[in-house]
Design a protein around this motif. Structure first.
Motif, mmCIF file in Angstrom:
data_model
loop_
_atom_site.group_PDB
_atom_site.id
_atom_site.type_symbol
_atom_site.label_atom_id
_atom_site.label_comp_id
_atom_site.label_asym_id
_atom_site.label_seq_id
_atom_site.Cartn_x
_atom_site.Cartn_y
_atom_site.Cartn_z
ATOM 1 N N LYS A 584 0.823 -1.208 0.000
ATOM 2 C CA LYS A 584 0.000 0.000 0.000
ATOM 3 C C LYS A 584 0.861 1.263 0.000
ATOM 4 O O LYS A 584 0.530 2.257 -0.636
ATOM 5 C CB LYS A 584 -0.930 0.001 1.217
ATOM 6 N N GLN A 585 1.978 1.224 0.720
ATOM 7 C CA GLN A 585 2.830 2.401 0.854
ATOM 8 C C GLN A 585 3.791 2.589 -0.321
ATOM 9 O O GLN A 585 4.312 3.678 -0.527
ATOM 10 C CB GLN A 585 3.637 2.312 2.153
ATOM 11 N N ALA A 586 4.044 1.530 -1.084
ATOM 12 C CA ALA A 586 5.099 1.568 -2.107
ATOM 13 C C ALA A 586 4.593 1.997 -3.485
ATOM 14 O O ALA A 586 5.209 1.697 -4.503
ATOM 15 C CB ALA A 586 5.773 0.203 -2.201
ATOM 16 N N GLU A 587 3.479 2.713 -3.523
ATOM 17 C CA GLU A 587 2.885 3.188 -4.785
ATOM 18 C C GLU A 587 2.659 2.032 -5.764
ATOM 19 O O GLU A 587 3.311 1.931 -6.805
ATOM 20 C CB GLU A 587 3.768 4.262 -5.437
ATOM 21 N N PRO A 588 1.712 1.153 -5.433
ATOM 22 C CA PRO A 588 1.453 0.015 -6.325
ATOM 23 C C PRO A 588 0.852 0.488 -7.646
ATOM 24 O O PRO A 588 0.167 1.523 -7.698
ATOM 25 C CB PRO A 588 0.450 -0.830 -5.538
ATOM 26 N N THR A 589 1.105 -0.269 -8.701
ATOM 27 C CA THR A 589 0.549 0.045 -10.016
ATOM 28 C C THR A 589 0.317 -1.247 -10.783
ATOM 29 O O THR A 589 0.828 -2.312 -10.392
ATOM 30 C CB THR A 589 1.488 0.976 -10.811
#
Length: 685
Positions: A584-589
């Protein structure tokens, strides 16, 4: 016995099946002619063909004409069943390409002409009874498309837009047909009939004579001196020209009315090469070295299976061409594809669905047998001379749909039935997509897969549903984060305690990369595998839409444990908690699969195709002339797989079936932000 194998090929709807019916009737093989619409023709005898009113398989029939046995192979014209056309042409010595007198040269005409490369070819202009048929326009079109080798041998005399009679340029005689389809000789047309008509006939005779003169020096000198050729010289000249590819004769018929059919039979008798005229046949020995075969009864037996039909009741029917030697019922032959020994059962001569049992088949003939394990393209030969014939080159499946049973528990029935269809259809594919776990059925087009579904239902009693295949999206992260995952649960007796600190960062890898950099024993080494296992299980589902996660490196850097309550399960759970928070924190894409596309299209349509690829977010990487196909260009591009579901149908519509392509997934790229919302919403429907 003199044997000739003639394949009928051409664009769909040009009258191949009707022509086959007329030839069989003219040759006395059938008592009355059937029609395609009535579903009672010799060629279209399977339930699927009768339902569709069109050919799906190559059908065989034969006639005897003046002591010659002429085997006829009626091939499908629809592009979706091109595999059967290739099989029929491969089994033939000569290819007769039908061209509608109304619509002229079509894409299927060109495809059949190219597929028959290296074999003698002739054109038959059909449907001259149609009010809109214009033979001379079609002849001009044939010459323009296929060059100066195109040479008329039978031409119609048109009066008031209708066929009045036919001129046989080999005999230099004219014939008029009565209502019963019987020919009566009439005087050759003169200028009294029409100055324009007389000019055209004179011009055709001149072109015909020039074509014959080009086949032989003596004939050229005779033509140059102004002498007329004898009938034998005309026959020999055309025959030689057909054999070496310098002449492509053109005949014309109205098959429905039997007009011109008797003359066509004469042309096949006089002009088409016999099986024993075939030049040395190239094969390979077990070491891959070339070896030459001959269509001789004296050589060791060699046969090649050119088509397989799967019947749920009869079993597998293998249709074979005897390449060399004399094939006998009961013979034991070696399948050079796998070294297995095959025992030949009953030998059958086919005429559509009718079967006639014979005891032997000579070199060049076409026969069938049942209960072989060998597949289409396999070579069976006598153990005294092991050889392999070249395999047929089929178009690759380009249109895929996901398959699921309509009823639960039918998966095994579907697999068994499809396996039988794969044996008969080399352009069909059925396999599991390992990325989505869907079963994909792939073929040459919508009609192809529709026919497969119909056969599964009516022939094998299996109902299936088709749907657009899922796209194998992936998820990844775009920045580095450090998160804690702590699992603490107290209950009666021992509790559960696991505490980890994990760094997640982008990393170029398809699989999760796990490392540990723990110092001071804050997490005992015996729990490292549990942490890795928890992460490996977690990356199977991403936090955005549940797609597998790729391109991530996880580093265990710290944590804590309890000497009593810590366990492998507790640390595995702690790792999954850290994973969810870290993602959630690691900028998912989202990532989408990108494919490499090679599409071959007519030169005039490269701009249209590139425009279509731009709409599909494709990137054109280059363009080159298509190898061995004049007038065609191959475009190389990279395109998102999600945009290509309907490309096969679009390409067919834009190029009238002339375009072909291959598409292979090669890598993943980030999905545009404007499409992510749509994909995520669909994933949770």
């Amino acid at each position: 016995m003199i044997t000739k194998n003639i394949a009928l090929a051409g664009h769909a709807g040009t009258g191949k099946t009707t022509l086959m019916e007329a030839l069989l009737y003219q040759g006395g093989r059938i008592e009355r002619m059937g029609t395609v619409q009535s579903g009672n023709t010799v060629s279209d005898y399977t339930a699927e063909e009768m339902r569709r009113h069109s050919s799906v398989y190559t059908a065989v029939g034969s006639i005897m004409w003046n002591d010659q046995k002429i085997n006829l192979l009626d091939t499908p014209g629809m592009f979706d069943f091109a595999g059967a056309m290739i099989q029929g042409i491969a089994a033939a010595d000569c290819v007769m390409i039908t061209v509608s007198g109304k619509s002229g040269v079509r894409v299927g005409t060109k495809k059949a002409y190219r597929a028959a490369a290296g074999k003698p070819r002739m054109f038959v202009v059909t449907k001259l009874d149609d009010d809109n048929a214009i033979f001379y326009n079609v002849l001009t079109e044939l010459k323009s498309e296929f060059g100066p080798s195109v040479c008329p041998v039978v031409v119609p005399v048109i009066v008031d837009r209708k066929v009045d009679s036919y001129i046989n340029l080999i005999e230099m005689k004219a014939y008029r047909y009565n209502e019963a389809g019987k020919a009566e000789e009439i005087p050759m047309p003169t200028s009294d009939l029409s100055e324009k008509l007389s000019y055209r006939v004179d011009g055709l005779i001149q072109a015909f004579s020039e074509a014959i003169a080009e086949t032989d020096e003596e004939l050229f000198e005779k033509f140059f001196s102004g002498e007329e050729f004898t009938k034998k010289e005309r026959v020999d000249g055309i025959h030689k020209g057909m054999k070496d590819g310098t002449i492509t004769p053109v005949a014309c018929v109205s098959a429905q009315n039997l007009e011109g059919i008797d003359m066509l039979c004469k042309e096949l008798e006089l002009l088409a090469p016999t099986t024993d005229e075939t030049d040395e046949i190239l094969a390979e020995d077990p070491n891959g070295e070339p070896i030459l075969l001959h269509a001789s009864n004296a050589e060791p037996v060699c046969v090649q299976i050119y088509q397989t039909l799967a019947d749920p009741f009869v079993g597998k029917l293998s249709m074979m061409r005897v390449i060399s030697g004399t094939l006998k019922s009961g013979a034991e032959l070696v399948n050079t594809a796998n070294g297995a020994t095959e025992k030949i059962g009953k030998l059958l001569l086919l005429c559509g669905k009718k079967q006639q049992e014979v005891t032997i088949a000579e070199a060049g003939d076409l026969v069938a047998t049942t209960k072989l394990t060998a597949n289409t393209g396999d070579t069976l030969c006598d153990s005294s001379r092991l050889v392999s014939m070249p395999r047929f080159q089929y178009p690759h499946p380009c249109y895929s749909m996901a398959v699921r049973p309509s009823s639960r528990g039918d998966e095994s029935k579907i697999a068994s039935a499809v396996q039988k269809l794969l044996e008969e259809d080399q352009t069909l594919s059925y396999q599991q997509n390992p990325l989505t776990n869907e079963m994909l059925l792939s073929g040459l087009g919508e009609q192809h897969l529709s026919a497969v579904v119909s056969k599964l239902k009516y022939d094998f009693g299996v109902d299936v549903a088709l749907s657009v295949p899922k796209i194998a999206y992936r998820e990844t992260i775009r920045k580095k984060v450090k998160v804690q995952g702590k699992h603490k649960k107290q209950s009666g007796g021992h509790g559960q305690y696991g505490d980890v600190w994990i760094e997640f960062e982008p990393y170029p890898s398809d699989d999760l990369v796990f490392e540990e950099r723990v110092f001071g024993g804050t997490v005992p080494k015996n729990f490292f595998p549990a942490v890795e296992k928890g992460l490996q299980e977690s990356v199977m589902k991403g936090v955005l839409a549940g797609f597998p996660v790729v391109g991530v490196k996880a580093i265990l850097v710290d944590g804590s444990y309890h000497p009593v309550d810590s366990s492998e399960m507790a640390f595995k759970t702690a790792a999954s908690i850290a994973y969810k928070e870290g993602m959630k924190q690691a900028e998912p894409t989202l990532l989408e699969p990108i494919g490499t596309l090679n599409v071959s299209v007519p030169d005039r349509q490269t701009g249209d195709i590139m425009g279509d690829l731009n709409k599909r977010r494709g990137r054109v990487m280059g363009m080159n002339p298509t190898e061995n196909e004049e007038g065609m260009t191959t475009i190389q591009a990279e395109v998102p797989m999600r945009e290509m579901a309907d490309f096969a149908m679009t390409l067919r519509q834009m190029t009238q079936g002339e375009g072909t392509f291959t598409l292979e997934p090669v890598r993943y790229e980030q999905l545009p932000a404007n499409l992510m919302t749509e994909v995520i919403a669909l994933a949770f429907e």
